[in-house]
Design an enzyme around this catalytic site. Structure first.
Site, PDB file in Angstrom:
ATOM      1  N   LYS A 140      44.970  39.835  14.095  1.00 54.56           N
ATOM      2  CA  LYS A 140      46.603  39.939  14.022  1.00 54.56           C
ATOM      3  C   LYS A 140      46.959  41.277  13.649  1.00 54.56           C
ATOM      4  O   LYS A 140      48.165  41.458  14.377  1.00 54.56           O
ATOM      5  CB  LYS A 140      46.995  38.858  13.341  1.00 54.56           C
ATOM      6  CG  LYS A 140      46.878  38.849  11.732  1.00 54.56           C
ATOM      7  CD  LYS A 140      47.250  37.730  10.976  1.00 54.56           C
ATOM      8  CE  LYS A 140      47.327  37.966   9.735  1.00 54.56           C
ATOM      9  NZ  LYS A 140      47.053  36.708   8.858  1.00 54.56           N
TER      10      LYS A 140
ATOM     11  N   ARG B 251      51.026  27.738   0.708  1.00 53.71           N
ATOM     12  CA  ARG B 251      51.636  27.959   1.917  1.00 53.71           C
ATOM     13  C   ARG B 251      51.162  26.594   2.496  1.00 53.71           C
ATOM     14  O   ARG B 251      51.585  25.621   2.088  1.00 53.71           O
ATOM     15  CB  ARG B 251      50.946  29.308   2.437  1.00 53.71           C
ATOM     16  CG  ARG B 251      51.763  29.762   3.613  1.00 53.71           C
ATOM     17  CD  ARG B 251      51.443  31.006   4.154  1.00 53.71           C
ATOM     18  NE  ARG B 251      50.401  30.786   5.115  1.00 53.71           N
ATOM     19  CZ  ARG B 251      49.600  31.960   5.675  1.00 53.71           C
ATOM     20  NH1 ARG B 251      50.209  33.277   5.426  1.00 53.71           N
ATOM     21  NH2 ARG B 251      48.495  31.648   6.341  1.00 53.71           N
TER      22      ARG B 251
HETATM   23  C1  LIG Z   1      45.920  36.772   8.075  1.00 52.61           C
HETATM   24  C2  LIG Z   1      45.069  35.399   7.909  1.00 52.61           C
HETATM   25  C3  LIG Z   1      43.838  35.756   7.679  1.00 52.61           C
HETATM   26  C4  LIG Z   1      43.028  36.950   7.617  1.00 52.61           C
HETATM   27  O1  LIG Z   1      43.824  37.673   6.388  1.00 52.61           O
HETATM   28  P1  LIG Z   1      43.067  39.350   5.825  1.00 52.61           P
HETATM   29  O2  LIG Z   1      43.829  39.596   4.526  1.00 52.61           O
HETATM   30  O3  LIG Z   1      43.281  40.125   6.809  1.00 52.61           O
HETATM   31  O4  LIG Z   1      41.676  38.983   5.627  1.00 52.61           O
HETATM   32  C5  LIG Z   1      43.007  34.420   7.448  1.00 52.61           C
HETATM   33  N1  LIG Z   1      43.680  33.341   7.621  1.00 52.61           N
HETATM   34  C6  LIG Z   1      44.786  33.002   8.009  1.00 52.61           C
HETATM   35  C7  LIG Z   1      45.332  31.785   8.072  1.00 52.61           C
HETATM   36  C8  LIG Z   1      45.700  34.117   8.037  1.00 52.61           C
HETATM   37  O5  LIG Z   1      46.924  34.110   8.212  1.00 52.61           O
END
Ligand SMILES: *Cc1c(COP(=O)(O)O)cnc(C)c1O
Length: 352
Positions: free
Chosen positions: A35, A128
């Protein structure tokens, strides 16, 4: 354009190989989270060439961009009910915490003649998304298992998000034990026990990852190259995969404390100043609309002062580089600044 984002695909690939090896050694598969770079197809290909087999994104528009790439794809934000048709079309697996959504996925998967994988989210305390009570996730598992076009393929959790709750051996062991309860109660396999993201990766190094966590969803550590808990660069990873090159539009010597009555600064910032005397400052033509201030100039004599929407202020008093207006400065980006650079139309992207 006066600002360019330089993307080093080879460094990203090497980071992905290294992180994947560490995880494999601990019996953990990696879902590479895309993302931050909006599932840039070149970056996604570089990551897949490391041997990582899963790409994960929170947004369907991003998954659409990599529909052609041959790998397992996860939607890591629960789809809206209205998006379930696209979710089934674009993702093999999604992370879910509402049975109404899972039923909508089942309906759409049936229509499309597909099976969609579901990972049920459990909230270990970060508050969350996810089921908060064990009984609730057990009932959700039971209801999910009835659905013909859905495969319950695991459970997962999020930490260090809303509440900043750190992953540790204790809370992740609880996730493993809930997975065991679901397996025993319903006689299902559960392929994935997904123990969080980059912050959980830290536990592998500390030898604190509980047995039974077999997946992590990792963006930050691969892309930014640091331990997400200590915020230190990991020596075996590159921390400069993303570099912003921006042009200097003004250089002036000015006092370090503003002159006049001080109120709120741009973007509602409350400001305080330390008197460091007269400083030499460069202004670059990027701002918070295009990036963030978590970035570090490659020139160790320069430092980021602040940014408003469109102006980035850099202190160059201690630099040995003789900057002139029209020169560029390069800055190594961390997560927030890189993420915004990818979403800004005002920053051009170049691969090196
Ligand atoms: C953004 C996200 C991740 C990855 O997070 P990082 O800090 O980039 O490793 C994993 N799981 C969910 C649900 C996320 O929203």
């Amino acid at each position: 354009m006066s600002a360019r984002l330089l993307i080093d695909l080879n460094k990203i690939r090497e980071n992905a190989i290294a992180v994947n090896n560490v995880c494999r050694g601990a019996g953990i598969s990696v879902a590479a989270v895309t993302k931050m770079h909006r599932a840039d197809p070149n970056i996604c290909r570089a990551i897949l060439s490391s041997g990582i087999g899963i790409l994960a994104d929170s947004r369907l528009q991003n998954l659409e961009k990599i529909a052609e790439l041959n790998c397992e794809k996860w939607l890591i934000r629960q789809p809206a009910v209205s998006e379930c048709g696209d979710a089934v079309r674009l993702a093999d697996v999604s992370l879910n915490s509402e049975i109404a959504v899972i039923r909508a996925l089942d309906y759409e998967a049936g229509k499309a003649g597909r099976t969609h994988g579901v990972i049920l989210m459990f909230d270990l305390g970060d508050l969350r998304e996810g089921y908060f009570y064990e009984d609730d996730i057990l009932s959700a598992a039971e209801e999910t298992l009835i659905l013909k076009n859905i495969k319950l393929c695991g459970i997962g959790t999020n930490l260090s998000c809303y509440g900043g709750v750190q992953p540790d051996h204790g809370n992740l062991s609880r996730l493993v034990s809930i997975a065991e309860s679901i397996r025993n109660e319903f006689g299902v396999m559960l392929e994935y026990v997904s123990g969080g993201f980059s912050t959980s990766y830290s536990l592998i190094h500390k030898g604190d990852m509980p047995e039974g966590i077999d997946n992590l969803r990792i963006g930050d550590t691969v892309l930014i190259g640091r331990d997400d808990i200590t915020r230190e660069t990991l020596p075996y990873l590159h921390d400069d995969c993303f570099v912003l090159e921006c042009e200097i539009i003004e250089i002036k010597e000015k006092p370090s404390v503003p002159v006049g009555t001080i109120g709120l600064a741009s973007l509602n910032r409350t400001v305080t100043f330390e008197d460091k005397g007269i400083r030499k400052r460069a202004i670059c033509s990027v701002g918070r609309q295009d990036t963030d201030t978590d970035m570090v100039p490659l020139d160790s004599g320069a430092s980021v002062m602040e940014a408003s929407s469109d102006h980035l202020l850099i202190d160059i008093t201690d630099s040995t580089v003789g900057y002139r207006v029209g020169d560029t400065i390069k800055l190594k980006l961390e997560y927030a600044s890189a993420m915004r650079a990818f979403t800004s139309d005002y920053v051009s992207k170049e691969y090196i």
